[in-house]
Write a protein that holds these residues in place. Sequence first.
Motif, PDB file in Angstrom:
ATOM      1  N   GLU A   1       0.851  -1.179   0.000  1.00  0.00           N
ATOM      2  CA  GLU A   1       0.000   0.000   0.000  1.00  0.00           C
ATOM      3  C   GLU A   1       0.899   1.246   0.000  1.00  0.00           C
ATOM      4  O   GLU A   1       1.679   1.458   0.918  1.00  0.00           O
ATOM      5  CB  GLU A   1      -0.905   0.019   1.236  1.00  0.00           C
ATOM      6  CG  GLU A   1      -1.951   1.099   1.210  1.00  0.00           C
ATOM      7  CD  GLU A   1      -2.910   0.985   0.032  1.00  0.00           C
ATOM      8  OE1 GLU A   1      -3.339   2.034  -0.460  1.00  0.00           O
ATOM      9  OE2 GLU A   1      -3.233  -0.135  -0.391  1.00  0.00           O
ATOM     10  N   PRO A   2       0.828   2.055  -1.063  1.00  0.00           N
ATOM     11  CA  PRO A   2       1.677   3.244  -1.102  1.00  0.00           C
ATOM     12  C   PRO A   2       1.283   4.244  -0.009  1.00  0.00           C
ATOM     13  O   PRO A   2       0.120   4.323   0.383  1.00  0.00           O
ATOM     14  CB  PRO A   2       1.436   3.824  -2.495  1.00  0.00           C
ATOM     15  CG  PRO A   2       0.199   3.205  -2.991  1.00  0.00           C
ATOM     16  CD  PRO A   2      -0.007   1.931  -2.244  1.00  0.00           C
TER      17      PRO A   2
ATOM     18  N   GLN B   1       9.593   4.751  -1.123  1.00  0.00           N
ATOM     19  CA  GLN B   1       8.956   4.151   0.041  1.00  0.00           C
ATOM     20  C   GLN B   1       9.874   3.115   0.654  1.00  0.00           C
ATOM     21  O   GLN B   1      10.396   2.247  -0.031  1.00  0.00           O
ATOM     22  CB  GLN B   1       7.611   3.525  -0.349  1.00  0.00           C
ATOM     23  CG  GLN B   1       6.861   3.002   0.839  1.00  0.00           C
ATOM     24  CD  GLN B   1       5.366   2.971   0.593  1.00  0.00           C
ATOM     25  OE1 GLN B   1       4.839   3.736  -0.196  1.00  0.00           O
ATOM     26  NE2 GLN B   1       4.689   2.080   1.301  1.00  0.00           N
ATOM     27  N   THR B   2      10.073   3.246   1.947  1.00  0.00           N
ATOM     28  CA  THR B   2      10.891   2.282   2.679  1.00  0.00           C
ATOM     29  C   THR B   2       9.971   1.374   3.500  1.00  0.00           C
ATOM     30  O   THR B   2       8.821   1.709   3.767  1.00  0.00           O
ATOM     31  CB  THR B   2      11.886   2.996   3.615  1.00  0.00           C
ATOM     32  OG1 THR B   2      11.162   3.861   4.492  1.00  0.00           O
ATOM     33  CG2 THR B   2      12.886   3.808   2.817  1.00  0.00           C
ATOM     34  N   PHE B   3      10.506   0.237   3.893  1.00  0.00           N
ATOM     35  CA  PHE B   3       9.723  -0.766   4.603  1.00  0.00           C
ATOM     36  C   PHE B   3      10.450  -1.180   5.876  1.00  0.00           C
ATOM     37  O   PHE B   3      11.679  -1.199   5.924  1.00  0.00           O
ATOM     38  CB  PHE B   3       9.504  -1.993   3.712  1.00  0.00           C
ATOM     39  CG  PHE B   3       8.839  -1.649   2.402  1.00  0.00           C
ATOM     40  CD1 PHE B   3       7.476  -1.513   2.321  1.00  0.00           C
ATOM     41  CD2 PHE B   3       9.609  -1.443   1.260  1.00  0.00           C
ATOM     42  CE1 PHE B   3       6.863  -1.185   1.136  1.00  0.00           C
ATOM     43  CE2 PHE B   3       9.004  -1.114   0.055  1.00  0.00           C
ATOM     44  CZ  PHE B   3       7.626  -0.982  -0.007  1.00  0.00           C
TER      45      PHE B   3
ATOM     46  N   PRO C   1      13.827  -0.488  -0.606  1.00  0.00           N
ATOM     47  CA  PRO C   1      12.922   0.630  -0.922  1.00  0.00           C
ATOM     48  C   PRO C   1      12.438   0.541  -2.369  1.00  0.00           C
ATOM     49  O   PRO C   1      13.119  -0.001  -3.239  1.00  0.00           O
ATOM     50  CB  PRO C   1      13.802   1.861  -0.729  1.00  0.00           C
ATOM     51  CG  PRO C   1      14.959   1.417   0.084  1.00  0.00           C
ATOM     52  CD  PRO C   1      15.149  -0.038  -0.200  1.00  0.00           C
ATOM     53  N   VAL C   2      11.256   1.078  -2.602  1.00  0.00           N
ATOM     54  CA  VAL C   2      10.663   1.116  -3.934  1.00  0.00           C
ATOM     55  C   VAL C   2      10.420   2.579  -4.307  1.00  0.00           C
ATOM     56  O   VAL C   2       9.850   3.335  -3.525  1.00  0.00           O
ATOM     57  CB  VAL C   2       9.326   0.337  -3.980  1.00  0.00           C
ATOM     58  CG1 VAL C   2       8.653   0.489  -5.335  1.00  0.00           C
ATOM     59  CG2 VAL C   2       9.555  -1.118  -3.647  1.00  0.00           C
ATOM     60  N   CYS C   3      10.869   2.955  -5.503  1.00  0.00           N
ATOM     61  CA  CYS C   3      10.657   4.313  -6.011  1.00  0.00           C
ATOM     62  C   CYS C   3       9.527   4.286  -7.029  1.00  0.00           C
ATOM     63  O   CYS C   3       9.466   3.396  -7.877  1.00  0.00           O
ATOM     64  CB  CYS C   3      11.921   4.848  -6.676  1.00  0.00           C
ATOM     65  SG  CYS C   3      13.313   4.986  -5.544  1.00  0.00           S
TER      66      CYS C   3
END
Length: 164
Positions: free
Chosen positions: A16-17, A114-116, A122-124
Amino acid sequence: MNIPPRSPASHPFDFEPTFHRVAQTNQWNSSIACIASVANKSIDEVRLVAAKQSKRPANGRWSVTGKLIPELFDHYDWWAASRYRTANAVNDLPDLALILLSKKPDHFALFHRQTFQDGKLPVCYLINPADVPVDQQYVLDVDAVMPCQYLSICLMSEYMKDFW
C-alpha cells in the motif's frame, strides 16, 4: 480530520503506497493535485487555499507559480525546497519530491521512495495526477523521467529539527 473520499486503489504495487493519487481536474492544476496527495486533502480544498493565497479566482485558468508551491506546502505543515534542483539519476532525488515533467502548462508528478520496516528494499515510484490511463497513473520506471527538475518535500518538523 478532513480525509477526502477515495476511490478503490488501482496501483501496480504489492504494497500500500504511503501517498494516494489525487487526479488533477484541469491542465493547470497538477501541482495542486500533488500537494493534495501529500497533505491528504481534496484537490478542491487545496485549490481554494491556492486561490486565496495568490488572490486569483477559485475556478480560474491559472497555474500555481513556483513561489506559491512552497507556501501551499507550508500551509499544510510541509516544507518544500524554494528553488528547483536537477537530478540526473534516481539516487539524486530525495525520498519525496515534486518533479516537473513538462512546461506550458506545468505538469508535475509526485516522486516517492517508500521504505519498509521488514527489510524489503525501498521502492521508487511516481504518481501522475494527469488524465492518463490507469496503468500510467502510478509509474515504477522512474528512470524514464531522468534527468529532471524537482522540489524536495519533507514534513516541516523534520526540516526544522536540523535548526534546534
